[in-house]
Design an enzyme around this catalytic site. Sequence first.
Site, PDB file in Angstrom:
ATOM      1  N   HIS A 139       0.823  -1.215   0.000  1.00  7.73           N
ATOM      2  CA  HIS A 139       0.000   0.000   0.000  1.00  7.73           C
ATOM      3  C   HIS A 139       0.860   1.270   0.000  1.00  7.73           C
ATOM      4  O   HIS A 139       0.400   2.328   0.417  1.00  7.73           O
ATOM      5  CB  HIS A 139      -0.939   0.046   1.210  1.00  7.73           C
ATOM      6  CG  HIS A 139      -1.607  -1.242   1.504  1.00  7.73           C
ATOM      7  ND1 HIS A 139      -2.841  -1.560   1.015  1.00  7.73           N
ATOM      8  CD2 HIS A 139      -1.203  -2.315   2.230  1.00  7.73           C
ATOM      9  CE1 HIS A 139      -3.195  -2.780   1.446  1.00  7.73           C
ATOM     10  NE2 HIS A 139      -2.212  -3.256   2.175  1.00  7.73           N
ATOM     11  N   SER A 194      13.755  18.896 -17.888  1.00 11.13           N
ATOM     12  CA  SER A 194      12.678  19.854 -18.065  1.00 11.13           C
ATOM     13  C   SER A 194      13.236  21.052 -18.789  1.00 11.13           C
ATOM     14  O   SER A 194      14.376  21.448 -18.544  1.00 11.13           O
ATOM     15  CB  SER A 194      12.137  20.257 -16.681  1.00 11.13           C
ATOM     16  OG  SER A 194      11.556  21.542 -16.731  1.00 11.13           O
TER      17      SER A 194
END
Lengths: 436, 436, 436, 436
Positions: free
Chosen positions: A146, A265
């Site tokens: 999880h 980027s």
Amino acid sequence: MKKLLPRYSDKEMAIIWSEEGKYGRWNKIEVAVLRARIPIEGLNLSVPRNLEKKIRVVPAEVDKIEKDITKHDVIAYLMCVSPQLPEELRPHYHRELTSMVPCDTALFMQLRDSTELLITRVKDLMHAIRTRAFEYKYTAMIGRSHGVHAEPLTFGVELANYYDELNRQLDRLRKIKKSISVGKMSNAVGMFDFDPEIEENACKRLGLKPIIASQIISRDLIAEYMVLLAIIGGSVAKIGIKIRLSQQTEIREIQEFFDKNQRGSSAMPHKRNPIGSENITGMARVLRGYALTGMENQDTWHERDIANSGPERIIIPDASILLSYMLKRMTSIVSKMLVYPKRMQKNLQLTKGLIFSQSVQSLLAEKSDLPREDAYGIIKDIAQRCWDTGRDFKKVLLKNKLVRKYLSEEDILSRFNLENKLESVDYIFEKVFRKR
Amino acid sequence: MKKLLPRYSDKEMAIIWSEEGKYGRWNKIEVAVLRARIPIEGLNLSVPRNLEKKIRVVPAEVDKIEKDITKHDVIAYLMCVSPQLPEELRPHYHRELTSMVPCDTALFMQLRDSTELLITRVKDLMHAIRTRAFEYKYTAMIGRSHGVHAEPLTFGVELANYYDELNRQLDRLRKIKKSISVGKMSNAVGMFDFDPEIEENACKRLGLKPIIASQIISRDLIAEYMVLLAIIGGSVAKIGIKIRLSQQTEIREIQEFFDKNQRGSSAMPHKRNPIGSENITGMARVLRGYALTGMENQDTWHERDIANSGPERIIIPDASILLSYMLKRMTSIVSKMLVYPKRMQKNLQLTKGLIFSQSVQSLLAEKSDLPREDAYGIIKDIAQRCWDTGRDFKKVLLKNKLVRKYLSEEDILSRFNLENKLESVDYIFEKVFRKR
Amino acid sequence: MKKLLPRYSDKEMAIIWSEEGKYGRWNKIEVAVLRARIPIEGLNLSVPRNLEKKIRVVPAEVDKIEKDITKHDVIAYLMCVSPQLPEELRPHYHRELTSMVPCDTALFMQLRDSTELLITRVKDLMHAIRTRAFEYKYTAMIGRSHGVHAEPLTFGVELANYYDELNRQLDRLRKIKKSISVGKMSNAVGMFDFDPEIEENACKRLGLKPIIASQIISRDLIAEYMVLLAIIGGSVAKIGIKIRLSQQTEIREIQEFFDKNQRGSSAMPHKRNPIGSENITGMARVLRGYALTGMENQDTWHERDIANSGPERIIIPDASILLSYMLKRMTSIVSKMLVYPKRMQKNLQLTKGLIFSQSVQSLLAEKSDLPREDAYGIIKDIAQRCWDTGRDFKKVLLKNKLVRKYLSEEDILSRFNLENKLESVDYIFEKVFRKR
Amino acid sequence: MKKLLPRYSDKEMAIIWSEEGKYGRWNKIEVAVLRARIPIEGLNLSVPRNLEKKIRVVPAEVDKIEKDITKHDVIAYLMCVSPQLPEELRPHYHRELTSMVPCDTALFMQLRDSTELLITRVKDLMHAIRTRAFEYKYTAMIGRSHGVHAEPLTFGVELANYYDELNRQLDRLRKIKKSISVGKMSNAVGMFDFDPEIEENACKRLGLKPIIASQIISRDLIAEYMVLLAIIGGSVAKIGIKIRLSQQTEIREIQEFFDKNQRGSSAMPHKRNPIGSENITGMARVLRGYALTGMENQDTWHERDIANSGPERIIIPDASILLSYMLKRMTSIVSKMLVYPKRMQKNLQLTKGLIFSQSVQSLLAEKSDLPREDAYGIIKDIAQRCWDTGRDFKKVLLKNKLVRKYLSEEDILSRFNLENKLESVDYIFEKVFRKR
């Protein structure tokens, strides 16, 4: 056939699915049928050695004939081939065959060869994983369920799991390669119109098994191929998701190799992103879409309709090339990924011992007379308070009166033992890698 | 688990996927682990014979405990079971196991048993098809491609094709049954926390093979199961489409059995519709939807996340029950369908000989010096004119001067021979049915 | 119709899709047609007030009649209803109507009512998000692309984005509600068999618009409904993924509310997992599967076939109930989720200033004569070294000679300004929340 | 971007999705932002008229720079553009913008333009259908449900139904065009980094509305576009299925236009197959696969990940081009299809009056005191016996004593009236075609 976006292509696979690849297989099939016929039909003909390789078919020429004259690709092909044949063979080449003899048989030969290449690609990825697995066989890290810290394992064990899963994919590819290696020469509606022995003989020459069919080979086989590609894509994507999760700034246990001149980027100079893994995650979605179309194509009217044909021209080559590309790219990512064992070590300690809560609770249950439920409750309360406050689990336990009623200091300390948790590493590696 | 709409259910399959079915398997797994531990861990305990069968678990009681007390199903289950155990076994039952040991292992046992039942269902359908195939082995009918008359075959041959396709499905089910017969007792993150030999021993007792796993068994196996069900559904639907097409008022070669008291329409008293085949066609679409979800579930974060769990509670039982229902219903449809050989005969003659156009054209090409292209053109012109005018193809050929330049009356008559077209029936039956 | 797994149900929605819900709408439709006929056909009849509400239909009784006698549900329904009618109305109730008049019209009434309820559910979720958005309007946190720290934003802005997306879903629901509010009384093949004005009048009474149709209303409308549910599911799942990512142990910015007595794991007492969000992520996959089946159902032969019918009994109620459940669950998750602004603050600082790299680079490009490319290169080298070494970006910049050639200390310091980065928060909130 | 298989392409649409199309839009966006900035930021610059059109970007050159130097497409683009700009503008072109400003905004401009073109294509198809609908407005034919003869309608009415369905698709396209006409200039994580008025102003110049976004525009919009294309594909395919069914040899009511030189089969000279309609049926399956991928792409991590990007490069252009192709091809098929009213007439009589069974039964129920059920039973028995024996329904009725007890000869004859059945044609045409 078609070219997938060059940026997501794989040359070797693209060749299998090229027009040249198709016509080359048509040559082989037509010549194989011809050779099969001579003894069976008692023809007085001789076929030159390697005739299938000597015939030159230029796709652009076939296209032109199709467009200008025949409006039919097989006939256009025959018009290109015929003048290249010894005169005595011309009337016998493709005699009494329907288009589906070369078309469908060639498609299945391509599927077989495509599967063969995918086997190589999967093996390459497995090899890369194996290498990294042994490198990090004993490198401890936190296991997560999880997204939350669970218990420790090693990075090698994680990689071994991926290896084992890919090994299953390899088995599936091998099985499907066998079932997909079929040829069909039984003509218009599957009733042959000639001695079925010709099919058997010709198929044997091509390394195929004859298959009972209507005008076309039943599409359950292609559906099976398409979904297998999607499922393999799912396994590769799972590795990609692992890397993406591990490269998150707060976790930083793994990083995709980042080239010196690469840019993360155009705006933010500090960025290095797991774009390879992200791309692969996305491409698995495309494969699932193709798989769906492949399954819908099972729907066939009577002896055939042609609704499957257009879709197949798109989805089969695209999916094959895309998966091949994904496998190659993931092989490169796994081989070159940067792994940070120190960071793994640091993350292991992030919860200050909470990851041993189960061990403590087991011992408490065992040593006390308390029902398992109550022991669980005691440890849960302590553990979750530690989680919220950031206090050290071990220290809190040592000071907790209720716990200390049943557990000695030694007892407690014995449970915070990473080594114990990793005892089965050798067993797991033996199980996974012994096989090959 | 869940109940599919009762109207589309199959009792035997529903039992496998019932809550009782689940808990029964949990008993088996827990007891198997217990038995495995005794010699390996040297415990001084004895497990009563058939203990697993003696434990009674009432789903409603477990649910109540879960809701009122534990909020956790496995713990609620344990609270039901514990009082039923010999006292000495209580601390050892489920000791140090995570929930996934019974949960995931039981799921795979259900998958195995479900596959086993599907194998029976496919065999039943094959048996029904085989019976009808031999019944109509030599019953001539027109083969159709694109819905348009092509060349003759027999209805038996069509059925043999379906049989052969289902035989491939049977092979797939057998293969997957083997790969899906796995158990997992390696605990929280797959690191065991006890002697792995316990897993091997316990799995053996359950008829399973241990599998390397994280917290859960990798979902590639379930994806494979789900898509296989969809692909089998596709094969069954294809038979349904055949029947639907054949029951069209203008064709009327086959009709689904129609009960005396059944109504085809609340408004139109004359209607008898192939609703069983239509239903099956539609249900195959549902299976494809479930398959898709099954593939998406491969996506797992680290050692597990639980996103797959809810979907699996829906799609796995529903798909299994639905396919089982489809197979049973199709078995009944095939067994009881009405076949009209006279109508097949009539439809064969509908184009007044055009279905032999290929035979005529081949002979023309052979006997004349004309290039194949020209022979094709001559026959095409005649054939299509006959199509448009409804004239008798044979008669027109006999009167056509160009044709008669190359072909004698005898030549022409010899090509309108249904028997010749059906010569390979025995070969096809031998190939298809010899296997089993 | 059917019951979805109770654990994933939503009572209000289940009522809409219940058998009682269906028969209640049949009553309304039949009575509406009756009322419409009286003036148009000049019948001398009177229909008691609220007749539609007075008719009692017990599903089990209809089922019994269907099974034992009629084998047809509409006729069984009529046999239940008829004795309850004033005698003069009996011959006119359902007179000359085909089953599809009540069946298909009722289905579309259910779709409309289901859409209405989904609108409420989406609004509730939007309301919950809005509340939390204003709570954290100015709470700074790091924005992440590719899982990697990018630039700062506020948690309120993130929530505003989700709100805006759901607002688009709301618009879609409203549009589809309008197009789906249609009724069809045009009988067997859409040719009416009575005055079409009756359809117009009856539809008006039901709040529906008449639609031109064949035997059934075209399934493009249902496909549109099914995919819309899947797309809304995708939006809800996206929020779930955000929460799952944010609850990772290393990030811990958000946590799903965890009940005192709840257990994260039967084995590991320290665990608290985002199981609600995971469940919702998974359920979105199920909705996509249903959507696919919904799209395949567009395929219809001539005036209708019944292949769509069985699938619709499964997918429409299940998808509607499931999405309603997801929306309710997410509303609860969002309302109760724990948010940790301090942790967000801490994570903001994790890269020691690197998140301002773009600001620095812009200023360098502006103040120096360097081409943008070179400025980027300089900052990239520094930033990525800082990333790898963990050094403080600001300090390194201040000491870097090349940078200092162009930028003063003040220049540099001015770029590490969180406030500047958050200047547009008010504008964004204005744009997003002003609307309603 | 990519080229779909040329054989399934549509030039106009391909241009929208070409590399040139992309860069042209980048020019427009960058220049629009520049123009917006001048007044808002008070810059002393002037932008030449039509600057956006004067900038020449050669895709191959950008590719080369990307590959050899920048490894980043936007920066490579800027290096091509910069030298073409007036010197004073160079530092301001793309200043402080992230790549997503041109990339995502251009993508949505392409989506808008693509939608615009699809609107034209749908209108063209509607126009073709309308023309044929009026041509066959009163051409009676049998309506079929389940492939079985039901009751009469006219071919014009069938076409009107398709027209009405496409009209709904047109509405959907118009709605989505509006919601998809959005632009995003809010930079790295949606926080702008400059005056948001610049976004508003620049978007206005581009005919777009600004949208609140993270790094990217949320993919619910693209999912909606992708599924809409699939649903439109489903409508077009439905027409294709109608034609395929109608061209079956036994039915032969419609035939796709078949070119003189075309060949239906390389083997069978008599064949003319509905290959266009089959192709379109199949391609709708491909669109559904793409739609699925589009929906999966909604899944986004935080402010963005790039998993959606690769798939979008494939599925968006391919789906747009494919649907455009399908619409054009279907327009041509509908315009040129051969319709055989005489055959329709003949097929109407195939069941010798059974298609009036409902009319007879209604009258019997009305004129007798028999319960509806019994009247139905009497006619059903007669009708189904006629079906099986091929006897004439009217004649049998006239001779049936039970029937004649209640119905006179005149009564019976009055029910076999085709005209009555077609009374609503004008109403339907009015409803459907009045709209536009």
